[in-house]
Design a protein around this motif. Structure first.
Motif, PDB file in Angstrom:
ATOM      1  N   LYS A 112      30.759  45.004  39.218  1.00  7.69           N
ATOM      2  CA  LYS A 112      30.423  46.188  39.941  1.00  7.69           C
ATOM      3  C   LYS A 112      31.811  46.860  40.467  1.00  7.69           C
ATOM      4  CE  LYS A 112      25.831  45.495  41.767  1.00  7.69           C
ATOM      5  NZ  LYS A 112      24.946  45.264  43.082  1.00  7.69           N
ATOM      6  N   ALA A 113      32.757  46.041  40.979  1.00  7.65           N
ATOM      7  CA  ALA A 113      34.091  46.266  41.635  1.00  7.65           C
ATOM      8  C   ALA A 113      35.007  46.438  40.375  1.00  7.65           C
ATOM      9  CB  ALA A 113      34.311  45.360  42.507  1.00  7.65           C
ATOM     10  N   ASN A 114      34.597  46.275  39.145  1.00  8.75           N
ATOM     11  CA  ASN A 114      35.510  46.243  37.944  1.00  8.75           C
ATOM     12  C   ASN A 114      36.561  45.404  38.032  1.00  8.75           C
ATOM     13  OD1 ASN A 114      36.389  47.302  35.661  1.00  8.75           O
ATOM     14  ND2 ASN A 114      37.826  49.019  36.574  1.00  8.75           N
ATOM     15  N   LEU A 115      36.262  44.046  38.629  1.00  8.24           N
ATOM     16  CA  LEU A 115      37.252  42.957  39.036  1.00  8.24           C
ATOM     17  C   LEU A 115      38.357  43.238  39.709  1.00  8.24           C
ATOM     18  CD1 LEU A 115      35.844  42.393  35.830  1.00  8.24           C
ATOM     19  CD2 LEU A 115      37.690  40.560  35.953  1.00  8.24           C
ATOM     20  N   ASP A 116      38.109  44.383  40.598  1.00  6.73           N
ATOM     21  CA  ASP A 116      39.101  44.895  41.637  1.00  6.73           C
ATOM     22  C   ASP A 116      38.863  44.404  42.983  1.00  6.73           C
ATOM     23  OD1 ASP A 116      41.440  45.703  42.597  1.00  6.73           O
ATOM     24  OD2 ASP A 116      40.903  47.815  42.622  1.00  6.73           O
ATOM     25  N   THR A 117      38.784  43.027  43.167  1.00 14.53           N
ATOM     26  CA  THR A 117      38.172  42.425  44.453  1.00 14.53           C
ATOM     27  C   THR A 117      38.815  41.003  44.530  1.00 14.53           C
ATOM     28  OG1 THR A 117      36.346  41.642  45.591  1.00 14.53           O
ATOM     29  CG2 THR A 117      35.934  42.045  43.358  1.00 14.53           C
ATOM     30  N   LEU A 118      39.585  41.062  45.539  1.00 13.89           N
ATOM     31  CA  LEU A 118      40.270  39.539  45.850  1.00 13.89           C
ATOM     32  C   LEU A 118      39.317  38.515  46.275  1.00 13.89           C
ATOM     33  CD1 LEU A 118      42.771  37.756  46.199  1.00 13.89           C
ATOM     34  CD2 LEU A 118      42.788  38.818  48.617  1.00 13.89           C
ATOM     35  N   GLN A 119      38.381  39.020  47.221  1.00 11.50           N
ATOM     36  CA  GLN A 119      37.347  37.942  47.684  1.00 11.50           C
ATOM     37  C   GLN A 119      36.364  37.743  46.683  1.00 11.50           C
ATOM     38  OE1 GLN A 119      37.378  36.303  50.528  1.00 11.50           O
ATOM     39  NE2 GLN A 119      39.055  37.712  51.427  1.00 11.50           N
ATOM     40  N   GLY A 120      35.967  38.605  45.658  1.00  8.86           N
ATOM     41  CA  GLY A 120      35.100  38.170  44.544  1.00  8.86           C
ATOM     42  C   GLY A 120      35.816  37.208  43.583  1.00  8.86           C
ATOM     43  N   LEU A 121      37.014  37.538  43.156  1.00 11.11           N
ATOM     44  CA  LEU A 121      37.761  36.704  42.296  1.00 11.11           C
ATOM     45  C   LEU A 121      37.994  35.265  43.152  1.00 11.11           C
ATOM     46  CD1 LEU A 121      40.458  39.352  41.094  1.00 11.11           C
ATOM     47  CD2 LEU A 121      38.605  38.360  39.919  1.00 11.11           C
ATOM     48  N   ASN A 122      38.229  35.266  44.307  1.00 14.56           N
ATOM     49  CA  ASN A 122      38.255  34.033  44.920  1.00 14.56           C
ATOM     50  C   ASN A 122      37.041  33.113  44.770  1.00 14.56           C
ATOM     51  OD1 ASN A 122      39.912  31.979  46.759  1.00 14.56           O
ATOM     52  ND2 ASN A 122      38.299  32.411  47.974  1.00 14.56           N
ATOM     53  N   GLU A 123      36.031  33.898  45.040  1.00 18.85           N
ATOM     54  CA  GLU A 123      34.649  33.058  44.999  1.00 18.85           C
ATOM     55  C   GLU A 123      34.390  32.510  43.545  1.00 18.85           C
ATOM     56  OE1 GLU A 123      29.924  33.819  46.319  1.00 18.85           O
ATOM     57  OE2 GLU A 123      31.330  35.455  46.459  1.00 18.85           O
ATOM     58  N   ILE A 124      34.759  33.396  42.489  1.00 21.26           N
ATOM     59  CA  ILE A 124      34.455  33.005  41.297  1.00 21.26           C
ATOM     60  C   ILE A 124      35.397  31.645  41.030  1.00 21.26           C
ATOM     61  CG2 ILE A 124      35.296  33.550  38.848  1.00 21.26           C
ATOM     62  CD1 ILE A 124      33.465  36.311  39.185  1.00 21.26           C
ATOM     63  N   ALA A 182      41.121  32.957  37.015  1.00 25.49           N
ATOM     64  CA  ALA A 182      40.682  33.568  38.054  1.00 25.49           C
ATOM     65  C   ALA A 182      41.783  33.890  39.176  1.00 25.49           C
ATOM     66  CB  ALA A 182      39.557  33.464  38.764  1.00 25.49           C
ATOM     67  N   TRP A 183      42.473  32.961  39.753  1.00 28.48           N
ATOM     68  CA  TRP A 183      43.174  33.219  40.951  1.00 28.48           C
ATOM     69  C   TRP A 183      44.665  33.605  40.225  1.00 28.48           C
ATOM     70  CZ3 TRP A 183      41.505  27.718  42.498  1.00 28.48           C
ATOM     71  CH2 TRP A 183      40.541  27.693  43.752  1.00 28.48           C
ATOM     72  N   GLU A 184      45.104  33.624  38.739  1.00 27.57           N
ATOM     73  CA  GLU A 184      46.089  34.118  38.415  1.00 27.57           C
ATOM     74  C   GLU A 184      46.069  35.571  38.279  1.00 27.57           C
ATOM     75  OE1 GLU A 184      47.279  31.919  34.805  1.00 27.57           O
ATOM     76  OE2 GLU A 184      48.619  30.572  35.695  1.00 27.57           O
ATOM     77  N   TYR A 185      44.742  35.830  37.784  1.00 25.51           N
ATOM     78  CA  TYR A 185      44.460  37.125  37.774  1.00 25.51           C
ATOM     79  C   TYR A 185      44.483  37.957  39.090  1.00 25.51           C
ATOM     80  CZ  TYR A 185      42.093  41.551  36.387  1.00 25.51           C
ATOM     81  OH  TYR A 185      41.576  42.981  36.305  1.00 25.51           O
ATOM     82  N   ALA A 186      44.115  37.309  40.098  1.00 23.48           N
ATOM     83  CA  ALA A 186      44.150  37.972  41.546  1.00 23.48           C
ATOM     84  C   ALA A 186      45.682  38.043  42.038  1.00 23.48           C
ATOM     85  CB  ALA A 186      43.309  37.100  42.475  1.00 23.48           C
ATOM     86  N   ASN A 187      46.258  37.221  41.748  1.00 26.27           N
ATOM     87  CA  ASN A 187      48.028  37.115  42.076  1.00 26.27           C
ATOM     88  C   ASN A 187      48.416  38.165  41.480  1.00 26.27           C
ATOM     89  OD1 ASN A 187      47.410  34.632  43.121  1.00 26.27           O
ATOM     90  ND2 ASN A 187      48.568  33.325  41.682  1.00 26.27           N
ATOM     91  N   ILE A 188      48.065  38.681  40.191  1.00 28.76           N
ATOM     92  CA  ILE A 188      48.594  39.971  39.517  1.00 28.76           C
ATOM     93  C   ILE A 188      48.158  41.130  39.960  1.00 28.76           C
ATOM     94  CG2 ILE A 188      48.491  41.143  36.931  1.00 28.76           C
ATOM     95  CD1 ILE A 188      48.320  38.339  35.750  1.00 28.76           C
ATOM     96  N   ILE A 189      46.824  41.196  40.507  1.00 29.04           N
ATOM     97  CA  ILE A 189      46.301  42.477  40.961  1.00 29.04           C
ATOM     98  C   ILE A 189      46.446  42.811  42.426  1.00 29.04           C
ATOM     99  CG2 ILE A 189      44.521  42.586  39.147  1.00 29.04           C
ATOM    100  CD1 ILE A 189      42.598  42.152  41.465  1.00 29.04           C
ATOM    101  N   ARG A 190      46.930  41.659  43.224  1.00 30.06           N
ATOM    102  CA  ARG A 190      47.336  41.702  44.552  1.00 30.06           C
ATOM    103  C   ARG A 190      48.224  40.782  44.965  1.00 30.06           C
ATOM    104  NH1 ARG A 190      43.566  44.859  44.358  1.00 30.06           N
ATOM    105  NH2 ARG A 190      41.620  45.083  45.525  1.00 30.06           N
ATOM    106  N   PRO A 191      49.498  41.160  44.320  1.00 26.70           N
ATOM    107  CA  PRO A 191      50.709  40.317  44.376  1.00 26.70           C
ATOM    108  C   PRO A 191      51.223  40.028  45.966  1.00 26.70           C
ATOM    109  CG  PRO A 191      51.206  42.527  43.774  1.00 26.70           C
ATOM    110  CD  PRO A 191      49.754  42.353  43.760  1.00 26.70           C
ATOM    111  N   GLN A 192      50.647  40.871  46.812  1.00 30.08           N
ATOM    112  CA  GLN A 192      51.124  40.617  47.934  1.00 30.08           C
ATOM    113  C   GLN A 192      50.144  39.868  48.947  1.00 30.08           C
ATOM    114  OE1 GLN A 192      52.256  44.795  49.203  1.00 30.08           O
ATOM    115  NE2 GLN A 192      54.418  44.201  49.178  1.00 30.08           N
TER     116      GLN A 192
END
Length: 230
Positions: free
Chosen positions: A74-86, A102-112
């Motif tokens: 639903k968030a088009n994979l643009d959700t840190l908490q959701g990616l972390n849960e997965i 999943a964590w590497e992708y989160a690192n890419i879209i939320r580098p800070q």
């Protein structure tokens, strides 16, 4: 003086490494590679064998994954908490590669952010014993969030217990005091390091600083009393 010089060098190296690794590990991969990440993230977990889980527990975690997947899509994979849960669910179910992705992708879209870097560091540290990758992610995590005490503690344990590198452990603690100077935990952790390495006076000094900020900590008070009798 030689020891102080080593600590200062270690502090500088830790800070410089964090900045360099931040740039290197957060570079965006090509679009087709990002799409591969996305497909992997929403793919069902590859349930590992030999897990200490009952069938009921496995099914419960799989149901949780299904719900988490729906929210992430639903968030088009643009959700840190959701990616972390997965990632956490895949890790629990033994799909380590899926969790890493999943964590590497989160690192890419939320580098800070610090959360995904910290969790990935802990996986490499405690689960996989891949210490080079653990250190890289720890450095970025605390660079992004210097007052994240749980991650600082894990990072300290990494240097002190896993690598047995007292110089880096000490440098990390001293570097972490400034952004956490009102937090009694950083002084208590530093005190415990000096106690464990035989520097009684330094241990007492830092334990007392911790006690000033948290006078009700009886464990620290008792440790000071014990050390003062030595």
């Amino acid at each position: 003086m030689k020891k102080l010089g080593k600590i200062l060098i270690a502090v500088i190296l830790i800070a410089a490494a964090g900045f360099f690794l931040y740039r290197e590990l957060t570079k965006k991969p090509p679009i087709d590679e990002l799409e591969s990440y996305r497909q992997s993230i929403v793919a069902d977990p590859k349930v590992g064998s030999g897990l200490d889980l009952t069938e009921e527990q496995k099914n419960n975690y799989l149901q949780q994954f299904k719900k988490a997947k729906e929210e992430v899509l639903k968030a088009n994979l643009d959700t840190l908490q959701g990616l972390n849960e997965i990632a956490q669910l895949k890790r629990i179910l033994g799909d380590i590669e899926g969790a890493i992705t999943a964590w590497e992708y989160a690192n890419i879209i939320r580098p800070q952010n610090s959360l995904s870097f910290a969790n990935l560091a802990a996986l490499y540290h405690y689960d996989l014993k891949q210490y080079d990758k653990a250190e890289k992610n720890y450095l970025i995590s605390i660079s992004n969030d210097p007052d994240d005490m749980p991650t600082i503690r894990n990072f300290f344990e990494f240097y002190f217990y896993s690598l047995k590198d007292n110089a880096k452990a000490e440098a990390l603690l001293l570097e972490s005091i400034e952004p956490n100077k009102e937090n009694p935990d950083i002084y208590a952790l530093t005190g415990s390091f000096y106690a464990d390495t035989g520097n009684v006076q330094k241990a007492i000094e830092f334990y007392k600083k911790s006690l000033e900020l948290n006078p009700g900590n009886q464990a620290v008070r008792q440790e000071i009393q014990r050390l003062e009798k030595l």
